[in-house]
Design a protein around this motif. Structure first.
Motif, PDB file in Angstrom:
ATOM      1  N   PRO A 144       0.808  -1.231   0.000  1.00  0.00           N
ATOM      2  CA  PRO A 144       0.000   0.000   0.000  1.00  0.00           C
ATOM      3  C   PRO A 144       0.840   1.280   0.000  1.00  0.00           C
ATOM      4  N   HIS A 145       2.110   1.170   0.334  1.00  0.00           N
ATOM      5  CA  HIS A 145       2.997   2.336   0.353  1.00  0.00           C
ATOM      6  C   HIS A 145       3.769   2.477  -0.964  1.00  0.00           C
ATOM      7  N   ILE A 146       3.607   1.514  -1.850  1.00  0.00           N
ATOM      8  CA  ILE A 146       4.339   1.501  -3.120  1.00  0.00           C
ATOM      9  C   ILE A 146       3.384   1.589  -4.309  1.00  0.00           C
ATOM     10  N   LEU A 147       2.356   0.754  -4.323  1.00  0.00           N
ATOM     11  CA  LEU A 147       1.473   0.641  -5.489  1.00  0.00           C
ATOM     12  C   LEU A 147       0.769   1.936  -5.900  1.00  0.00           C
ATOM     13  N   PRO A 148       0.359   2.815  -4.988  1.00  0.00           N
ATOM     14  CA  PRO A 148      -0.310   4.046  -5.448  1.00  0.00           C
ATOM     15  C   PRO A 148       0.551   4.905  -6.384  1.00  0.00           C
ATOM     16  N   HIS A 149       1.857   4.750  -6.310  1.00  0.00           N
ATOM     17  CA  HIS A 149       2.759   5.514  -7.166  1.00  0.00           C
ATOM     18  C   HIS A 149       3.003   4.833  -8.515  1.00  0.00           C
ATOM     19  N   ALA A 203      10.459   4.084  -1.057  1.00  0.00           N
ATOM     20  CA  ALA A 203      10.899   5.035  -2.084  1.00  0.00           C
ATOM     21  C   ALA A 203      11.877   4.372  -3.047  1.00  0.00           C
ATOM     22  N   GLY A 204      12.778   3.563  -2.522  1.00  0.00           N
ATOM     23  CA  GLY A 204      13.716   2.848  -3.382  1.00  0.00           C
ATOM     24  C   GLY A 204      13.008   1.875  -4.309  1.00  0.00           C
ATOM     25  N   ALA A 205      11.976   1.223  -3.805  1.00  0.00           N
ATOM     26  CA  ALA A 205      11.203   0.290  -4.629  1.00  0.00           C
ATOM     27  C   ALA A 205      10.467   1.033  -5.745  1.00  0.00           C
ATOM     28  N   VAL A 206       9.836   2.157  -5.403  1.00  0.00           N
ATOM     29  CA  VAL A 206       9.121   2.950  -6.404  1.00  0.00           C
ATOM     30  C   VAL A 206      10.089   3.424  -7.484  1.00  0.00           C
ATOM     31  N   ALA A 207      11.244   3.924  -7.085  1.00  0.00           N
ATOM     32  CA  ALA A 207      12.238   4.420  -8.043  1.00  0.00           C
ATOM     33  C   ALA A 207      12.677   3.320  -9.003  1.00  0.00           C
ATOM     34  N   ARG A 208      12.954   2.147  -8.452  1.00  0.00           N
ATOM     35  CA  ARG A 208      13.391   1.037  -9.302  1.00  0.00           C
ATOM     36  C   ARG A 208      12.312   0.641 -10.306  1.00  0.00           C
ATOM     37  N   ALA A 209      11.064   0.587  -9.855  1.00  0.00           N
ATOM     38  CA  ALA A 209       9.970   0.228 -10.770  1.00  0.00           C
ATOM     39  C   ALA A 209       9.793   1.285 -11.853  1.00  0.00           C
ATOM     40  N   MET A 210       9.922   2.556 -11.495  1.00  0.00           N
ATOM     41  CA  MET A 210       9.758   3.627 -12.480  1.00  0.00           C
ATOM     42  C   MET A 210      10.840   3.612 -13.553  1.00  0.00           C
ATOM     43  N   MET A 211      11.938   2.926 -13.294  1.00  0.00           N
ATOM     44  CA  MET A 211      13.019   2.830 -14.271  1.00  0.00           C
ATOM     45  C   MET A 211      12.818   1.683 -15.260  1.00  0.00           C
ATOM     46  N   VAL A 212      11.806   0.847 -15.044  1.00  0.00           N
ATOM     47  CA  VAL A 212      11.506  -0.237 -15.990  1.00  0.00           C
ATOM     48  C   VAL A 212      10.962   0.418 -17.263  1.00  0.00           C
ATOM     49  N   PRO A 213      11.565   0.146 -18.411  1.00  0.00           N
ATOM     50  CA  PRO A 213      11.136   0.829 -19.640  1.00  0.00           C
ATOM     51  C   PRO A 213       9.799   0.330 -20.188  1.00  0.00           C
ATOM     52  N   SER A 214       9.134   1.224 -20.878  1.00  0.00           N
ATOM     53  CA  SER A 214       7.927   0.921 -21.676  1.00  0.00           C
ATOM     54  C   SER A 214       6.778   0.346 -20.865  1.00  0.00           C
ATOM     55  N   GLN A 215       6.586   0.853 -19.666  1.00  0.00           N
ATOM     56  CA  GLN A 215       5.458   0.438 -18.833  1.00  0.00           C
ATOM     57  C   GLN A 215       4.588   1.661 -18.543  1.00  0.00           C
ATOM     58  N   PRO A 216       3.309   1.462 -18.218  1.00  0.00           N
ATOM     59  CA  PRO A 216       2.452   2.621 -17.919  1.00  0.00           C
ATOM     60  C   PRO A 216       2.985   3.472 -16.754  1.00  0.00           C
ATOM     61  N   PHE A 217       3.737   2.849 -15.865  1.00  0.00           N
ATOM     62  CA  PHE A 217       4.255   3.543 -14.684  1.00  0.00           C
ATOM     63  C   PHE A 217       5.705   3.994 -14.859  1.00  0.00           C
ATOM     64  N   SER A 218       6.303   3.748 -16.022  1.00  0.00           N
ATOM     65  CA  SER A 218       7.687   4.159 -16.278  1.00  0.00           C
ATOM     66  C   SER A 218       7.780   5.682 -16.232  1.00  0.00           C
ATOM     67  N   ASP A 219       8.734   6.183 -15.468  1.00  0.00           N
ATOM     68  CA  ASP A 219       8.915   7.636 -15.361  1.00  0.00           C
ATOM     69  C   ASP A 219      10.301   7.919 -14.781  1.00  0.00           C
ATOM     70  N   PRO A 220      11.336   7.852 -15.621  1.00  0.00           N
ATOM     71  CA  PRO A 220      12.705   8.055 -15.133  1.00  0.00           C
ATOM     72  C   PRO A 220      12.912   9.399 -14.435  1.00  0.00           C
ATOM     73  N   THR A 221      12.188  10.423 -14.858  1.00  0.00           N
ATOM     74  CA  THR A 221      12.334  11.739 -14.224  1.00  0.00           C
ATOM     75  C   THR A 221      11.820  11.703 -12.788  1.00  0.00           C
ATOM     76  N   ARG A 222      10.621  11.183 -12.573  1.00  0.00           N
ATOM     77  CA  ARG A 222      10.078  11.076 -11.207  1.00  0.00           C
ATOM     78  C   ARG A 222      10.867  10.081 -10.384  1.00  0.00           C
TER      79      ARG A 222
END
Length: 132
Positions: free
Chosen positions: A19-24, A77-96
Motif C-alpha cells: 500500500p505504500h508503493i502501489l499508489p505511485h 521510495a527505493g522500490a518505487v524508483a526502481r519500478a519507475m526505471m523499468v522501460p515501456s510500462q504505464p508507470f515508467s517515469d525516469p524523471t520522477r
C-alpha cells in the motif's frame, strides 16, 4: 515451548509494504513490486550498514519488522524508483524516479549516521578493572 525460547525476528509479509508503493505505480504487477521491494531492502541494509534481525535477501517472502517500522518511507521510495526505471510500462517515469531515488538515498545516509553513532558510543564504554 516457552522455555527455553529462542529469539526470532518479527517479520512482515511483503504485501504489508504494497500500500505504500502501489499508489505511485498504476498498472504495476505485484510480482514486480515484490522484486523491486526486495532489491530496495537489500540495498538499504547493505549501504546503510543497518543491522536488522533478519537481513533481507532477493528471495525473501518477508522482511524484518524494523524495515517497516523504522525505515518504511525510504525502503518504499527505493522500490518505487526502481519500478519507475523499468522501460515501456504505464508507470515508467525516469524523471520522477530521481525524486524517489533521492528520498531512498537520504534514508540510507540517515541510517548510516545512526549506525556509526551507535558504534562509536559502544567503543567509548568504560570497562571496570580490578583494584590491587
Amino acid at each position: 515451548t516457552l522455555w527455553p525460547f529462542s529469539y526470532q525476528a518479527l517479520m512482515k509479509p511483503l504485501s504489508d509494504f504494497f500500500p505504500h508503493i502501489l499508489p505511485h505505480l498504476p498498472g504495476c504487477s505485484e510480482p514486480l513490486v515484490a522484486q523491486v521491494l526486495l532489491e530496495s531492502a537489500v540495498y538499504f541494509c547493505t549501504m546503510s550498514e543497518t543491522a536488522v534481525g533478519t537481513q533481507p535477501t532477493l528471495t525473501a517472502t518477508e522482511l524484518d519488522d524494523a524495515l517497516f517500522d523504522k525505515w518504511l518511507e525510504y525502503v518504499a521510495a527505493g522500490a518505487v524508483a526502481r519500478a519507475m526505471m523499468v522501460p515501456s510500462q504505464p508507470f515508467s517515469d525516469p524523471t520522477r524516479a530521481q525524486f524517489f531515488f533521492a528520498r531512498s538515498y537520504a534514508g540510507v545516509a540517515l541510517a548510516r549516521r545512526l549506525a556509526l553513532a551507535d558504534a562509536s558510543l559502544g567503543s567509548l564504554r568504560v570497562q571496570s578493572r580490578p583494584f590491587f
